[in-house]
Design a protein around this motif. Structure first.
Motif, PDB file in Angstrom:
ATOM      1  N   MET A 124       2.223 -30.438  14.141  1.00  0.00           N
ATOM      2  CA  MET A 124       1.215 -30.090  13.137  1.00  0.00           C
ATOM      3  C   MET A 124       0.336 -31.292  12.820  1.00  0.00           C
TER       4      MET A 124
ATOM      5  N   LEU B 149      -3.755 -31.394  13.357  1.00  0.00           N
ATOM      6  CA  LEU B 149      -4.742 -31.707  12.315  1.00  0.00           C
ATOM      7  C   LEU B 149      -5.618 -32.881  12.717  1.00  0.00           C
TER       8      LEU B 149
ATOM      9  N   CYS C   2       5.334 -23.752   4.909  1.00  0.00           N
ATOM     10  CA  CYS C   2       4.234 -23.935   3.951  1.00  0.00           C
ATOM     11  C   CYS C   2       4.350 -22.954   2.790  1.00  0.00           C
TER      12      CYS C   2
ATOM     13  N   TRP D 100       6.827 -33.648   6.890  1.00  0.00           N
ATOM     14  CA  TRP D 100       6.371 -32.417   6.235  1.00  0.00           C
ATOM     15  C   TRP D 100       5.788 -32.700   4.866  1.00  0.00           C
TER      16      TRP D 100
ATOM     17  N   LEU E 102       2.430 -34.399   5.176  1.00  0.00           N
ATOM     18  CA  LEU E 102       1.394 -33.467   5.619  1.00  0.00           C
ATOM     19  C   LEU E 102       0.910 -32.588   4.465  1.00  0.00           C
TER      20      LEU E 102
ATOM     21  N   HIS F 268      -2.822 -32.914   3.038  1.00  0.00           N
ATOM     22  CA  HIS F 268      -3.741 -31.870   3.487  1.00  0.00           C
ATOM     23  C   HIS F 268      -3.681 -30.591   2.657  1.00  0.00           C
TER      24      HIS F 268
ATOM     25  N   THR G  72      -4.950 -25.869   3.899  1.00  0.00           N
ATOM     26  CA  THR G  72      -5.570 -26.502   5.065  1.00  0.00           C
ATOM     27  C   THR G  72      -4.712 -26.302   6.308  1.00  0.00           C
ATOM     28  N   ILE G  73      -3.403 -26.471   6.166  1.00  0.00           N
ATOM     29  CA  ILE G  73      -2.494 -26.291   7.296  1.00  0.00           C
ATOM     30  C   ILE G  73      -2.526 -24.837   7.773  1.00  0.00           C
ATOM     31  N   THR G  74      -2.504 -23.918   6.823  1.00  0.00           N
ATOM     32  CA  THR G  74      -2.553 -22.498   7.174  1.00  0.00           C
ATOM     33  C   THR G  74      -3.845 -22.149   7.894  1.00  0.00           C
TER      34      THR G  74
END
Length: 493
Positions: free
Chosen positions: A326, A330, A352, A394, A397, A401, A405-407
């Motif tokens: 991940m 990104l 998440c 994790w 991140l 972010h 944003t990760i999704t």
């Protein structure tokens, strides 16, 4: 067939064929890229009678069916079992599954309080009904992969951080629920859905005779005791094919059957995927795994290994963890790269969602890594401890972010065909290959002045990762490990 695999069989492939013609069970130790599918096809074309090729997933079985002769049926273990278990049991697969909370109610479970050490300080943790329901469900799955005929307290999958006293007490307290859930699962009258492992377990418990004259079992190193127990009881020729050094699923119950099988073996050590330079890297890892037979590179293929500088061009970046993948995703998207992700996207999204739940004061019981925390602050605190170091990436991140944003990044992925490169976990890369491969920096090892500390499991994972490359392998981020393995004392973690 791999396009780089020659049409004329090698001496090693002919040796496997000669052993198959003798009619006895044996194993084929096939190193990475060594043409095992071609060898199995060659064997099946020269054996008489009904053949059965067994694979772990439907896609591989379907692909194999197009390659093997008509007298060989290609199936998964589950599809084989499905045909021979009563329909009133297999029909339960399509019924609604009980949520952990509903399962706990069904089994009359109440919350239990235990203690968890945070840097030596015991803190109370409540195992809610939902968490206990999850434990029972996961324990049933674990039991189904074993060779045991009936569940026992040892089959309960409990948190590793429990004290010995809490562990023993919890096993005694939860075992009746585990037993009851197993009996419900195999009762056609109980109208709750079951997983596919249930009917597979029932089939093996019936001591089945597999309808075939010879059996080809692919990727045998990843088999669990249940599968191996069913096969080894057969009175027909069974050919086990795999590579003990590519056994990377211990956490799923695999037992590295290739080493345990009491059968003669033949070898496929000539890789067709890459040249000697990449084979040399693989052999450093194999030697650390105490392997005495080296992997040979393809003499007709030129490969290179980059050690000093990272190459700017790559087709794949291979990471150890979903979190590491991940992070690379990104970074790539921020640089306007078109990136594809070969990782467990659904698990990343669930993590998440669990983090968001904890931030909002809700439970994250469905996410293994977060199930025993009451709020996000506990996760942050635990990630700074030695035991919680695997959560640190994790936490970083999500803090940097944010969940949204990760999704969004996962939902905006490119397809592998349209991407500039693929980011993958090493686990997900197994069975795949790319021209230019870069290894990431999140593999676990410790290099000191005099020694290098690493687990055998990590060495196997690195072996799988580095043998995915065909033309170029960038080892810049693990070069200190490769150098240490040849110059320092090796300590197995």
């Amino acid at each position: 067939m791999n396009p780089s695999t020659p049409h004329t069989p090698t001496e090693e492939q002919f040796a496997a064929l000669d052993m198959a013609r003798q009619g006895n069970s044996f194993k084929v130790v096939a190193y990475a890229g060594a043409g095992k599918t071609t060898t199995l096809k060659l064997i099946s074309e020269n054996l008489q009678g009904r053949g059965l090729y067994l694979a772990f997933n439907k896609a591989i079985a379907n692909e194999a069916q197009g390659k093997f002769p008509k007298h060989v049926r290609c199936q998964t273990f589950h599809s084989l079992a499905f045909r021979h278990v009563p329909r009133d049991i297999t029909a339960k697969v399509s019924l609604p599954r009980l949520t952990p909370a509903r399962l706990a109610d069904e089994l009359r479970l109440s919350p239990i309080q235990v203690l968890r050490q945070f840097d030596g300080i015991p803190k109370p943790v409540t195992l809610t009904k939902s968490k206990l329901g999850t434990i029972i469900g996961e324990s049933i799955t674990h039991f189904c992969k074993t060779s045991s005929a009936y569940p026992a307290p040892r089959h309960l999958i409990l948190p590793s951080w429990l004290s010995d006293a809490d562990d023993a007490a919890l096993r005694q307290q939860l075992y009746p629920a585990l037993e009851e859930r197993w009996l419900q699962s195999i009762d056609a009258r109980h109208q709750a859905g079951i997983g596919h492992d249930i009917y597979l377990k029932l089939w093996t418990l019936s001591n089945p005779a597999i309808p075939a004259d010879f059996i080809l079992f692919d990727e045998a190193q990843d088999a669990d005791p249940l599968m191996m127990g069913a096969l080894i009881k057969q009175d027909r020729q069974t050919i086990y094919v795999g590579d003990a050094h590519q056994q990377i699923y211990e956490w799923r119950g695999a037992v590295n059957a290739m080493k345990r099988l009491p059968y003669p073996q033949t070898l496929l050590t000539q890789s067709f995927r890459f040249g000697e330079a990449i084979a040399d890297v693989a052999n450093v890892l194999l030697k650390a795994l105490q392997e005495t037979i080296p992997l040979k590179g393809n003499p007709n293929r030129q490969s290179s290994v980059e050690k000093q500088l990272r190459i700017s061009q790559k087709d794949a970046i291979l990471c150890r963890t979903n979190a590491g993948a991940m992070a690379r995703l990104l970074t790539g998207l921020k640089a306007n790269h078109k990136v594809a992700l070969q990782a467990d996207s659904s698990r990343i999204l669930r993590f998440c969602q669990g983090a968001e739940s904890l931030k909002n004061g809700k439970s994250a019981y469905g996410i293994a890594e977060l199930a025993y925390f009451n709020h996000w602050g506990e996760v942050q605190e635990f990630s700074e401890t030695t035991d919680g170091s695997d959560l640190k990436t994790w936490v970083k991140l999500i803090e940097e972010h944010g969940v949204s944003t990760i999704t969004q990044a996962i939902n905006a992925l490119s397809t592998p065909r349209c991407a500039d490169y693929v980011v993958s976990t090493a686990h997900k890369s197994k069975g795949l290959e790319w021209g230019r491969v870069q290894l990431a920096d999140d593999f676990l090892y410790d290099v000191t002045e005099r020694s290098v500390k690493i687990s055998a499991e990590e060495l196997r994972l690195l072996y799988v990762a580095c043998t995915r490359g065909q033309d170029t392998l960038d080892v810049h981020d693990v070069n200190d490990l490769l150098y240490a393995l040849t110059t320092k004392k090796l300590i197995y973690d």
